[in-house]
Design a protein around this motif. Structure first.
Motif, PDB file in Angstrom:
ATOM      1  N   ALA A 197       1.318  -1.134   0.115  1.00  0.00           N
ATOM      2  CA  ALA A 197      -0.248   0.176   0.019  1.00  0.00           C
ATOM      3  C   ALA A 197       0.905   1.306  -0.015  1.00  0.00           C
ATOM      4  O   ALA A 197       0.816   2.116  -1.100  1.00  0.00           O
ATOM      5  CB  ALA A 197      -0.808   0.112   1.443  1.00  0.00           C
ATOM      6  N   ASN A 198       1.905   1.476   0.736  1.00  0.00           N
ATOM      7  CA  ASN A 198       2.589   2.654   1.141  1.00  0.00           C
ATOM      8  C   ASN A 198       2.777   2.322  -0.885  1.00  0.00           C
ATOM      9  O   ASN A 198       3.464   3.730  -0.930  1.00  0.00           O
ATOM     10  CB  ASN A 198       3.849   2.397   1.609  1.00  0.00           C
ATOM     11  N   ILE A 199       3.891   1.559  -1.312  1.00  0.00           N
ATOM     12  CA  ILE A 199       4.475   2.340  -2.469  1.00  0.00           C
ATOM     13  C   ILE A 199       3.304   3.010  -3.472  1.00  0.00           C
ATOM     14  O   ILE A 199       3.758   3.682  -4.539  1.00  0.00           O
ATOM     15  CB  ILE A 199       5.259   1.009  -3.185  1.00  0.00           C
ATOM     16  N   LEU A 200       2.147   1.724  -3.500  1.00  0.00           N
ATOM     17  CA  LEU A 200       1.261   1.974  -4.689  1.00  0.00           C
ATOM     18  C   LEU A 200       0.603   3.974  -4.030  1.00  0.00           C
ATOM     19  O   LEU A 200       0.568   3.867  -5.223  1.00  0.00           O
ATOM     20  CB  LEU A 200       0.149   1.308  -4.024  1.00  0.00           C
ATOM     21  N   LYS A 201       0.569   3.710  -2.340  1.00  0.00           N
ATOM     22  CA  LYS A 201       0.453   5.293  -2.115  1.00  0.00           C
ATOM     23  C   LYS A 201       1.183   6.672  -2.952  1.00  0.00           C
ATOM     24  O   LYS A 201       0.406   7.511  -3.005  1.00  0.00           O
ATOM     25  CB  LYS A 201      -0.096   5.786  -1.170  1.00  0.00           C
ATOM     26  N   GLU A 202       2.381   5.944  -3.232  1.00  0.00           N
ATOM     27  CA  GLU A 202       3.218   6.962  -3.695  1.00  0.00           C
ATOM     28  C   GLU A 202       3.311   7.724  -5.339  1.00  0.00           C
ATOM     29  O   GLU A 202       3.316   8.204  -5.805  1.00  0.00           O
ATOM     30  CB  GLU A 202       4.803   7.141  -3.180  1.00  0.00           C
ATOM     31  N   THR A 247       7.064  11.034  -9.859  1.00  0.00           N
ATOM     32  CA  THR A 247       8.698  10.166  -9.285  1.00  0.00           C
ATOM     33  C   THR A 247       8.697   8.605  -8.853  1.00  0.00           C
ATOM     34  O   THR A 247       7.155   8.704  -8.133  1.00  0.00           O
ATOM     35  CB  THR A 247       8.854  11.151  -8.294  1.00  0.00           C
ATOM     36  N   LEU A 248       9.914   7.658  -8.959  1.00  0.00           N
ATOM     37  CA  LEU A 248       9.699   6.487  -8.573  1.00  0.00           C
ATOM     38  C   LEU A 248       9.761   6.834  -6.882  1.00  0.00           C
ATOM     39  O   LEU A 248      10.153   7.227  -6.237  1.00  0.00           O
ATOM     40  CB  LEU A 248      10.844   5.830  -8.450  1.00  0.00           C
ATOM     41  N   PRO A 249       8.807   5.463  -5.951  1.00  0.00           N
ATOM     42  CA  PRO A 249       8.427   5.394  -4.745  1.00  0.00           C
ATOM     43  C   PRO A 249       9.956   5.302  -3.490  1.00  0.00           C
ATOM     44  O   PRO A 249      11.280   4.756  -4.337  1.00  0.00           O
ATOM     45  CB  PRO A 249       7.947   4.880  -4.513  1.00  0.00           C
ATOM     46  N   THR A 250       9.999   6.040  -3.265  1.00  0.00           N
ATOM     47  CA  THR A 250      11.599   5.713  -2.238  1.00  0.00           C
ATOM     48  C   THR A 250      11.362   4.466  -1.645  1.00  0.00           C
ATOM     49  O   THR A 250      13.348   4.018  -1.942  1.00  0.00           O
ATOM     50  CB  THR A 250      11.146   6.903  -0.718  1.00  0.00           C
ATOM     51  N   GLY A 251      11.069   3.872  -1.194  1.00  0.00           N
ATOM     52  CA  GLY A 251      11.360   2.443  -0.881  1.00  0.00           C
ATOM     53  C   GLY A 251      11.391   0.946  -1.737  1.00  0.00           C
ATOM     54  O   GLY A 251      10.887   0.490  -2.057  1.00  0.00           O
ATOM     55  N   GLN A 252      10.806   1.505  -3.188  1.00  0.00           N
ATOM     56  CA  GLN A 252      10.929   0.356  -4.117  1.00  0.00           C
ATOM     57  C   GLN A 252      12.226   0.171  -4.512  1.00  0.00           C
ATOM     58  O   GLN A 252      12.173  -0.800  -4.713  1.00  0.00           O
ATOM     59  CB  GLN A 252      10.502   1.196  -5.873  1.00  0.00           C
ATOM     60  N   LEU A 253      12.679   0.767  -5.083  1.00  0.00           N
ATOM     61  CA  LEU A 253      14.656   0.057  -5.060  1.00  0.00           C
ATOM     62  C   LEU A 253      15.087  -0.527  -3.458  1.00  0.00           C
ATOM     63  O   LEU A 253      16.469  -0.524  -4.094  1.00  0.00           O
ATOM     64  CB  LEU A 253      15.825   1.300  -5.628  1.00  0.00           C
ATOM     65  N   SER A 254      15.055  -0.140  -2.621  1.00  0.00           N
ATOM     66  CA  SER A 254      15.124  -0.370  -0.755  1.00  0.00           C
ATOM     67  C   SER A 254      15.371  -1.529  -0.917  1.00  0.00           C
ATOM     68  O   SER A 254      13.978  -2.433  -1.679  1.00  0.00           O
ATOM     69  CB  SER A 254      14.729   0.621   0.401  1.00  0.00           C
ATOM     70  N   TRP A 268       8.544  -1.687   1.806  1.00  0.00           N
ATOM     71  CA  TRP A 268       6.906  -1.664   2.646  1.00  0.00           C
ATOM     72  C   TRP A 268       7.051  -0.510   3.358  1.00  0.00           C
ATOM     73  O   TRP A 268       6.056  -0.202   3.953  1.00  0.00           O
ATOM     74  CB  TRP A 268       6.916  -3.239   3.711  1.00  0.00           C
ATOM     75  N   ARG A 269       8.061   0.110   2.895  1.00  0.00           N
ATOM     76  CA  ARG A 269       8.010   1.357   4.334  1.00  0.00           C
ATOM     77  C   ARG A 269       9.132   2.414   3.383  1.00  0.00           C
ATOM     78  O   ARG A 269      10.269   2.694   2.991  1.00  0.00           O
ATOM     79  CB  ARG A 269       8.796   1.524   5.166  1.00  0.00           C
ATOM     80  N   ARG A 270       8.172   3.441   3.412  1.00  0.00           N
ATOM     81  CA  ARG A 270       8.836   4.830   2.409  1.00  0.00           C
ATOM     82  C   ARG A 270       9.737   5.473   3.550  1.00  0.00           C
ATOM     83  O   ARG A 270       9.199   5.428   4.905  1.00  0.00           O
ATOM     84  CB  ARG A 270       7.451   5.712   2.209  1.00  0.00           C
ATOM     85  N   THR A 271      10.172   6.611   2.854  1.00  0.00           N
ATOM     86  CA  THR A 271      11.367   7.552   3.769  1.00  0.00           C
ATOM     87  C   THR A 271      10.161   8.876   4.097  1.00  0.00           C
ATOM     88  O   THR A 271      10.479   9.010   3.147  1.00  0.00           O
ATOM     89  CB  THR A 271      12.631   7.317   2.850  1.00  0.00           C
ATOM     90  N   HIS A 279       3.807 -11.259   7.859  1.00  0.00           N
ATOM     91  CA  HIS A 279       4.352  -9.977   6.675  1.00  0.00           C
ATOM     92  C   HIS A 279       5.852 -10.374   6.035  1.00  0.00           C
ATOM     93  O   HIS A 279       6.483  -9.976   7.388  1.00  0.00           O
ATOM     94  CB  HIS A 279       3.417  -8.698   6.983  1.00  0.00           C
ATOM     95  N   PRO A 280       5.610 -10.096   4.710  1.00  0.00           N
ATOM     96  CA  PRO A 280       7.390 -10.051   4.283  1.00  0.00           C
ATOM     97  C   PRO A 280       8.162  -9.033   5.772  1.00  0.00           C
ATOM     98  O   PRO A 280       9.635  -9.388   5.519  1.00  0.00           O
ATOM     99  CB  PRO A 280       7.575  -9.666   3.097  1.00  0.00           C
ATOM    100  N   CYS A 281       7.854  -8.254   6.677  1.00  0.00           N
ATOM    101  CA  CYS A 281       9.193  -7.770   7.475  1.00  0.00           C
ATOM    102  C   CYS A 281       9.312  -7.852   9.023  1.00  0.00           C
ATOM    103  O   CYS A 281      10.681  -7.951   9.374  1.00  0.00           O
ATOM    104  CB  CYS A 281       7.779  -6.461   8.036  1.00  0.00           C
ATOM    105  N   VAL A 282       8.789  -9.618   9.071  1.00  0.00           N
ATOM    106  CA  VAL A 282       8.487 -10.084   9.726  1.00  0.00           C
ATOM    107  C   VAL A 282      10.721 -10.852   9.583  1.00  0.00           C
ATOM    108  O   VAL A 282      10.399 -11.991   8.595  1.00  0.00           O
ATOM    109  CB  VAL A 282       7.433 -11.220   9.758  1.00  0.00           C
ATOM    110  N   ARG A 283      11.094 -11.185  10.336  1.00  0.00           N
ATOM    111  CA  ARG A 283      12.036 -11.850  10.463  1.00  0.00           C
ATOM    112  C   ARG A 283      11.896 -12.996  10.920  1.00  0.00           C
ATOM    113  O   ARG A 283      11.871 -13.556  12.362  1.00  0.00           O
ATOM    114  CB  ARG A 283      13.365 -11.074  11.191  1.00  0.00           C
ATOM    115  N   PHE A 284      12.312 -14.347  10.398  1.00  0.00           N
ATOM    116  CA  PHE A 284      11.203 -15.544  10.076  1.00  0.00           C
ATOM    117  C   PHE A 284      12.072 -16.493  11.139  1.00  0.00           C
ATOM    118  O   PHE A 284      12.087 -17.022  12.330  1.00  0.00           O
ATOM    119  CB  PHE A 284      11.458 -15.909   8.875  1.00  0.00           C
ATOM    120  N   LYS A 285      13.362 -15.832  10.957  1.00  0.00           N
ATOM    121  CA  LYS A 285      14.553 -16.991  11.636  1.00  0.00           C
ATOM    122  C   LYS A 285      14.847 -16.677  13.211  1.00  0.00           C
ATOM    123  O   LYS A 285      14.735 -16.997  13.757  1.00  0.00           O
ATOM    124  CB  LYS A 285      16.251 -16.487  11.196  1.00  0.00           C
ATOM    125  N   ARG A 286      14.208 -15.619  13.377  1.00  0.00           N
ATOM    126  CA  ARG A 286      14.102 -14.851  14.826  1.00  0.00           C
ATOM    127  C   ARG A 286      13.284 -15.835  15.624  1.00  0.00           C
ATOM    128  O   ARG A 286      13.572 -15.483  16.916  1.00  0.00           O
ATOM    129  CB  ARG A 286      14.046 -13.400  15.055  1.00  0.00           C
TER     130      ARG A 286
END
Length: 431
Positions: free
Chosen positions: A127-132, A156-163, A167-170, A234-241
């Motif tokens: 959603a964050n990328i789409l809204k930018e 402009t290209l979303p700030t988080g697209q290439l990071s 999933w989170r904008r800067t 969600h992809p943001c979660v660190r699965f190994k932890r």
């Protein structure tokens, strides 16, 4: 992968279509209409339908069928997850996912679908990328676009697209920093005639609303994480932890998102808060029958059960019902053959009872099966599975956010013998 997408109303009207690789005729949806005619309810339409030249993969959301047409074999769950993401994006952008809202914002809908799928493959679904890239509709923006002839698509290209954290904008900044978590659980339970639990399980999700400045790194821990089975994140979660410590460690998206989903399948962990005893009989001779239903609290942990409603779907041969109750009110609709007993709050000192006689159609055969009972209820300040959030820690930022968690348990799917519907609420603040 996905060649076309059709949005179909429950009335069978195709009100939107989008094609990526090639134009596929609307007639392919006839196979969906055929399956819909055979199904007892729209929710029971098979999610995957094979046709001579295509596969139809669909989900039913908010009285709309989202139908994806594919020509090669792909993992169905992958497509189903994408369709759910499309529906959730519409909900986020327009406030509701309905036929009217989609028609009112048809230009934005096509812009979103163009960005979410590239040549048939999912591209940008956060959603964050789409809204930018595509600004959500507002009255002021609509007026400006009408006057200037511009669109909602950003330049402009979303700030988080290439990071590595797409999933989170800067540069996120909030005056009030807060994080809320909703633990939402659905009970699927089947009870037999005597009230014994035949089957019970819990499907749960943790939805989050995080509005934090900067780039916070959060750690969410539970009191009893071993309850959870079949977790997905969600992809943001660190699965190994999570595998090592059973702790959720993540850099959250900005705004609303689903952090995880889980499953509790041990029946001894699923507490049914009420007991129900029913005795519905139809006499061999004559055109009558008897009904006797008793309901009472069972495992409530000292909490009061409120808003109790029992719904009975009677056989078609039942013409009328002459019933008396010691608590609440009962009504029987002879057209829909539905008996509704609105009890209200359960009192432990006075167990509610509904009994009386049933009038059957003269000369009609005796019903082969007894009717099923659907139960709706609500309990304040109770989490039914016992899952509890321990604490939320934040690293990487110096401010102290406001944090809260809410527990909700509600009904799942109906069983063939009886459906157990529950709704419980609990709101707690935690450190």
């Amino acid at each position: 992968m996905i060649h076309s997408l059709f949005l179909v109303s429950t009335a069978g009207h195709i009100f939107l279509e989008k094609h990526w690789k090639s134009v596929i005729s609307r007639s392919v949806c006839d196979y969906l209409f055929e399956a819909q005619g055979k199904a007892s309810a729209p929710e029971n339409v098979p999610p995957v339908i094979a046709t001579p030249h295509h596969y139809l993969i669909s989900v039913y959301r908010d009285r709309i069928f989202f139908v994806a047409v594919i020509q090669t074999e792909v993992p169905p769950l992958f497509v189903i997850e994408f369709l759910h993401r499309v529906a959730e994006t519409f909900q986020d952008y327009f406030g509701e996912c309905s036929e009217a809202s989609i028609k009112d914002n048809v230009v934005i809908v096509y812009e979103l679908l163009e960005e979410m799928l590239d040549n048939g493959f999912p591209l940008a679904t956060e959603a964050n990328i789409l809204k930018e890239m595509i600004k959500p509709p507002t009255i002021l923006r609509s007026v400006v676009n009408t006057i200037t002839g511009s669109s909602n698509v950003g330049g402009t290209l979303p700030t988080g697209q290439l990071s590595n954290i797409p999933w989170r904008r800067t540069g996120v900044k909030y005056t009030n920093n807060e994080a809320y978590f909703d633990v939402v659980e659905e009970i699927d339970a089947i009870l037999d005639k005597s009230g014994t639990v035949v089957f019970a399980e819990i499907q749960g999700v943790i939805d989050a609303c995080v509005k934090l400045s900067g780039m916070p790194d959060l750690t969410l821990s539970f009191v009893n994480p071993r309850l959870l089975d079949d977790v997905s994140f969600h992809p943001c979660v660190r699965f190994k932890r999570w595998e090592a410590e059973r702790v959720l460690s993540f850099i959250p998206p900005d705004g609303n998102f689903r952090l995880m989903s889980y499953h509790v399948n041990a029946q001894n962990l699923v507490a049914i808060p009420v007991y129900v005893k029913q005795n519905v009989s139809f006499f061999e001779t004559g055109s009558s029958g008897r009904l006797d239903i008793t309901v009472g609290p069972k495992q409530t942990m000292g909490k009061t059960i409120e808003d109790v409603v029992i719904t009975v779907h009677m056989p078609k041969v039942v013409l009328n019902a002459n019933l008396t109750t010691n608590q609440g009110t009962s009504t029987y609709d002879p057209v829909t053959k539905v008996l509704v007993w609105d009890i209200g709050k359960l009192n432990q000192q006075k167990v509610p009872n509904l009994k009386g006689s049933l009038s059957l159609q003269s000369g009609a055969p005796r019903p082969d099966e007894n009717p099923t009972l659907n139960i709706d209820l609500r309990i304040q300040q109770l989490a039914i599975s016992g899952l509890k959030v321990n604490r939320l820690n934040m690293f990487g930022e110096k401010y102290k956010p406001f944090k809260g968690v809410k527990y909700v348990t509600k009904a799942g799917n109906a069983g063939p013998q009886r459906e157990q519907r529950s709704t419980f609420f609990c709101w707690n603040l935690f450190e």
